[in-house]
Scaffold this active site. Structure first.
Site, short mmCIF file in Angstrom:
data_model
loop_
_atom_site.label_atom_id
_atom_site.label_comp_id
_atom_site.label_asym_id
_atom_site.label_seq_id
_atom_site.Cartn_x
_atom_site.Cartn_y
_atom_site.Cartn_z
N ARG A 15 -30.05 47.76 71.97
CA ARG A 15 -29.54 48.78 72.89
C ARG A 15 -28.10 49.15 72.52
O ARG A 15 -27.45 48.49 71.73
CB ARG A 15 -29.58 48.25 74.33
CG ARG A 15 -30.97 48.08 74.88
CD ARG A 15 -30.95 47.35 76.22
NE ARG A 15 -30.60 45.94 76.07
CZ ARG A 15 -30.53 45.07 77.08
NH1 ARG A 15 -30.76 45.48 78.32
NH2 ARG A 15 -30.23 43.81 76.86
N HIS A 96 -23.01 37.97 83.15
CA HIS A 96 -23.75 36.77 83.58
C HIS A 96 -22.91 35.51 83.33
O HIS A 96 -23.34 34.56 82.70
CB HIS A 96 -25.09 36.68 82.84
CG HIS A 96 -26.01 37.83 83.10
ND1 HIS A 96 -26.65 38.01 84.31
CD2 HIS A 96 -26.39 38.88 82.32
CE1 HIS A 96 -27.39 39.12 84.26
NE2 HIS A 96 -27.24 39.66 83.07
N GLU A 118 -23.93 43.40 86.62
CA GLU A 118 -24.91 42.72 87.48
C GLU A 118 -24.38 42.37 88.86
O GLU A 118 -25.16 41.95 89.73
CB GLU A 118 -25.44 41.46 86.79
CG GLU A 118 -24.46 40.31 86.69
CD GLU A 118 -23.57 40.36 85.46
OE1 GLU A 118 -22.86 39.38 85.21
OE2 GLU A 118 -23.60 41.40 84.75
N ASP A 270 -31.07 34.83 81.94
CA ASP A 270 -29.67 35.29 81.85
C ASP A 270 -28.77 34.56 82.84
O ASP A 270 -27.57 34.44 82.61
CB ASP A 270 -29.58 36.79 82.11
CG ASP A 270 -29.82 37.61 80.85
OD1 ASP A 270 -29.50 37.12 79.76
OD2 ASP A 270 -30.33 38.73 80.96
#
Length: 366
Positions: A15, A96, A118, A270
């Site tokens: 990505r 994370h 996140e 994760d």
């Protein structure tokens, strides 16, 4: 502001932090964007695409970090990147932290501004920047689980959907959040029998309302988990505690209660994983076997479908990137409480409670 988009260098991470469309919006707002050469190729976006959107292409990752006020990434920096991060530089990515004390200490030492995708949280309590990748990972969990249930992959040799005259496979989903819902939807679509567990009755009622009749719900407890693992072929771990380490819902001793060839896909890897025997793997070497139970614990599952994942991620991160670029991180976080919850480490200080709890450090001061 100068925004940098480096090439991801984590193992098999395909990505990229921003699409050309995202770059175009930043340029339109009078910002400068540096993209490392080849950063988007594996996602289907090439240097000329970024140049046409207005970005400047730089040859090396070092140049991107050295010249940028804000770095927009996908995955947490790895050891080779630690020394590239500068004091006061905004790093906007998935971190994370609770699963890596080494990463946390490195970012504290860098005195950078670490904003974690996140932990950005909206007024409804949902995690808008985690949601699209959780959707991808939840759906992929069934694809991968189905593959590793095949006998050549050391699985039980079960076809999830079954065939006429043969019962379908059984899928156990731990957690009725985004990952769990998407996994259940995919498994149900294949014709599998699905059991989904959660401790939130509101979520279980929602699942019961929207899913077909071969998706059943049970309250999550150690007793129920121990009972169900004996009869299910594929177990998907989709438990999330915001910004904190995932709880171990399946312990090492439970593996002996499972049938040989049972497959575990721990999407919570994760955040440390919700299975005691979880250890992070890569797309290059995705599985390992303990007590005849196949473990699939790839820490960047959406990286296997980079085009879909990159577009989905930019769709949700771009509004926040624009706020940070237009206003600076202090003003943006003061005005947007959702974004403020993404602040994890600021100028060498941990400001997110879940991190200190994970490592038993002194609590964050209010």
């Amino acid at each position: 502001m100068i925004v940098g988009v480096p090439k991801e260098i984590k193992n098999n991470e395909s990505r990229v932090g921003m699409t050309p469309a995202g770059v175009f919006e930043l340029i339109k707002n009078d910002h400068t964007v540096y993209v490392q050469s080849g950063a988007g190729e594996k996602s289907g976006f090439f240097n000329q695409d970024y140049q046409q959107a207005g970005a400047t292409i730089l040859d090396t990752i070092g140049q991107v970090y050295a010249l940028s006020d804000m770095i927009v990434k996908v995955k947490e920096p790895i050891a080779e990147e630690y020394d590239l991060i500068q004091k006061g530089q905004i790093v906007f990515t998935y971190f994370h932290f609770a699963s890596s004390e080494a990463l946390t200490k490195a970012m504290i030492a860098s005195k950078s501004i670490c904003i974690a995708y996140e932990t950005v949280e909206d007024k409804e309590g949902t995690l808008p920047l985690l949601t699209p990748m959780s959707e991808v990972a939840g759906r992929m969990a069934i694809q991968q689980g189905a593959k590793y249930l095949e006998k050549p992959a050391k699985g039980r040799g079960v076809l999830l959907g079954g065939v006429p005259g043969v019962a379908p496979g059984r899928v156990l989903v731990l957690g009725a959040g985004t990952v769990g819902i998407q996994a259940a939807k995919m498994a149900a679509g294949l014709g599998a029998h699905v059991t989904i567990l959660d401790i939130n009755m509101k979520r279980l009622r929602y699942v019961n309302d929207v899913m077909p009749s071969h998706v059943v719900t049970e309250f999550s407890s150690e007793f129920n988990i121990r009972k169900l693992i004996k009869t299910h072929d594929l177990i998907v771990g989709g438990v999330l505690l915001k910004g904190a380490k995932a709880p171990n819902l399946i312990t090492r001793d439970m593996l002996k209660e499972m049938r040989p060839g049972t497959v575990i896909v721990d999407v919570a890897v994760d955040q440390g994983g919700c299975v005691e025997t979880t250890k992070a793997t890569t797309h290059e070497d995705p599985v390992y076997i303990i007590d005849d139970v196949v473990h699939y614990c790839v820490a960047n599952m959406p990286g296997a479908v980079p085009y879909t994942s990159t577009v989905a991620l930019t769709n949700v991160t771009l509004p926040y990137v624009l706020k940070l670029a237009n206003m600076g991180w202090r003003s943006a976080c003061n005005l947007d409480k959702s974004l403020a919850k993404g602040l994890n480490i600021v100028d060498g200080e941990v400001v997110y409670e879940g991190i200190t709890e994970a490592f038993n450090w002194e609590p964050v001061l209010a």
